[in-house]
Design a protein around this motif. Structure first.
Motif, short mmCIF file in Angstrom:
data_model
loop_
_atom_site.label_atom_id
_atom_site.label_comp_id
_atom_site.label_asym_id
_atom_site.label_seq_id
_atom_site.Cartn_x
_atom_site.Cartn_y
_atom_site.Cartn_z
N ARG A 158 0.81 -1.15 -0.15
CA ARG A 158 -0.01 0.06 -0.03
C ARG A 158 0.93 1.23 0.20
N LEU A 159 0.47 2.13 -0.81
CA LEU A 159 0.99 3.64 -0.89
C LEU A 159 0.30 4.45 0.04
N THR A 160 0.82 5.43 0.76
CA THR A 160 0.47 6.36 1.61
C THR A 160 0.60 7.75 1.21
N ILE A 161 -0.53 8.44 0.90
CA ILE A 161 -0.43 9.83 0.08
C ILE A 161 -1.12 10.79 1.28
N HIS A 162 -0.37 11.91 1.54
CA HIS A 162 -0.88 12.87 2.43
C HIS A 162 -1.17 14.23 1.95
N ASP A 163 -2.35 14.85 2.29
CA ASP A 163 -2.85 16.02 1.89
C ASP A 163 -2.83 16.99 3.18
N THR A 164 -1.49 17.80 3.07
CA THR A 164 -1.43 18.26 4.16
C THR A 164 -1.56 19.93 4.31
N ARG A 165 -2.47 20.35 5.18
CA ARG A 165 -2.68 21.87 5.52
C ARG A 165 -1.72 22.23 6.57
N TRP A 166 -0.95 23.00 6.06
CA TRP A 166 0.11 23.77 7.13
C TRP A 166 -0.62 24.70 7.84
N ASP A 167 0.07 25.25 9.14
CA ASP A 167 -0.53 26.05 9.99
C ASP A 167 -0.51 27.33 9.20
N GLY A 168 0.67 27.68 8.60
CA GLY A 168 1.10 28.88 7.91
C GLY A 168 0.13 29.15 6.73
N GLY A 169 -0.92 28.22 6.42
CA GLY A 169 -1.56 28.79 5.15
C GLY A 169 -1.45 27.65 3.82
N GLU A 170 -0.19 27.29 3.96
CA GLU A 170 0.12 26.38 2.73
C GLU A 170 -0.57 24.87 2.70
N ARG A 171 -0.79 24.26 1.45
CA ARG A 171 -1.02 22.98 1.36
C ARG A 171 -0.50 22.39 0.27
N ASP A 172 -0.26 20.94 0.37
CA ASP A 172 0.44 20.23 -0.47
C ASP A 172 0.00 18.85 -0.34
N VAL A 173 0.15 18.28 -1.40
CA VAL A 173 0.04 16.61 -1.42
C VAL A 173 1.24 16.14 -1.86
N HIS A 179 -0.49 23.28 -16.95
CA HIS A 179 -1.87 22.76 -16.81
C HIS A 179 -2.02 22.86 -15.34
N ALA A 180 -3.22 23.05 -14.84
CA ALA A 180 -3.80 22.63 -13.74
C ALA A 180 -5.16 22.05 -13.45
N ILE A 181 -5.41 21.73 -12.30
CA ILE A 181 -6.81 21.03 -12.07
C ILE A 181 -7.33 22.02 -11.04
N VAL A 182 -8.46 22.65 -11.32
CA VAL A 182 -9.29 23.57 -10.57
C VAL A 182 -10.42 22.83 -9.75
N PHE A 183 -10.73 23.13 -8.55
CA PHE A 183 -11.60 22.30 -7.98
C PHE A 183 -12.33 23.05 -6.71
N GLU A 184 -13.49 22.59 -6.29
CA GLU A 184 -14.06 23.26 -5.23
C GLU A 184 -13.27 23.18 -3.88
N ASP A 185 -13.30 24.02 -2.94
CA ASP A 185 -12.58 24.21 -1.58
C ASP A 185 -12.91 22.92 -0.93
N GLU A 186 -14.38 22.57 -0.81
CA GLU A 186 -14.81 21.42 0.10
C GLU A 186 -14.52 20.25 -0.36
N ASP A 187 -14.05 19.87 -1.85
CA ASP A 187 -13.61 18.77 -2.42
C ASP A 187 -12.50 18.13 -1.90
N ARG A 188 -12.49 17.04 -1.16
CA ARG A 188 -11.23 16.40 -0.46
C ARG A 188 -10.50 15.63 -1.40
N GLU A 189 -11.42 14.88 -2.19
CA GLU A 189 -10.85 13.87 -3.02
C GLU A 189 -10.02 14.31 -4.36
N THR A 190 -10.67 15.14 -4.94
CA THR A 190 -10.14 15.69 -6.22
C THR A 190 -8.50 15.86 -6.36
N PRO A 191 -7.77 16.88 -5.28
CA PRO A 191 -6.60 16.82 -5.30
C PRO A 191 -5.75 15.78 -5.13
#
Length: 191
Positions: free
Chosen positions: A45-60, A157-169
């Motif tokens: 199994r591979l583990t992926i993290h969608d991280t929301r940093w306290d400073g406001g950044e976010r990454d996968v 290119h970029a994928i644009v999605f709704e803020d509440e969509d957790r799965e798309t990113p």
């Protein structure tokens, strides 16, 4: 659970995983990650993290655990690398870059940022990219039809999605950063 090909599934695992580390801008920060598992029959199994940093950044990112199971070098070399930053487009919309991480002979995938839409579709898997951008509230920027991709001009290119969509990113990350290597190594069971 999301099915990505005949032998690959993405599953939400946990909502709150405390993290400390370096953000995409290079700042030391703390935050929390939503954890996802990418699974293929007969593979670790591979583990992926969608991280929301306290400073406001976010990454996968493909998260590297304490012990890395046996896997092809190209895939092992993606752990902790080729993170995808998530940025704000508007109050309700976010974007994730659609750069491809392409397998290389030396085992270290190389990131390609400027792509024709045809190259992006080929790298992600055209049917999977089409399904992704067909989701409600999801679009490809610049706007092209991945079912009829242009092969003349290169874009970032970029994928644009709704803020509440957790799965798309997370799906976008798997398709752009992992899928070329997963397919090249036979990890998915698809050709």
């Amino acid at each position: 659970m999301t099915v990505l090909g005949s032998n690959l599934t993405l599953k939400h695992a946990r909502d709150y995983v405390p993290k400390q580390g370096t953000t995409t801008s290079g700042a030391q920060d703390a935050g929390f990650a939503t954890e996802w598992h990418l699974e293929a029959a007969g593979r670790p199994r591979l583990t992926i993290h969608d991280t929301r940093w306290d400073g406001g950044e976010r990454d996968v990112v493909l998260q590297q655990g304490a012990l890395l199971p046996k896997m092809p070098a190209g895939l092992a070399n993606l752990h902790g690398r080729h993170r995808a930053g998530i940025t704000e487009v508007s109050t309700e919309r976010r974007r994730i870059t659609a750069f491809l991480s392409l397998p290389q002979p030396d085992g270290r995938p190389k990131q390609k940022r400027a792509l024709t839409t045809a190259q992006l579709a080929q790298g992600c898997g055209a049917p999977l990219l089409c399904r992704l951008v067909a989701r409600a509230g999801v679009s490809l920027s610049p706007s092209f039809d991945p079912a009829d991709p242009q092969d003349t001009e290169r874009f970032q290119h970029a994928i644009v999605f709704e803020d509440e969509d957790r799965e798309t990113p997370v799906v976008a990350y798997v398709l752009t950063r992992l899928m070329p290597t997963l397919r090249q190594t036979g990890w998915t069971g698809d050709t």
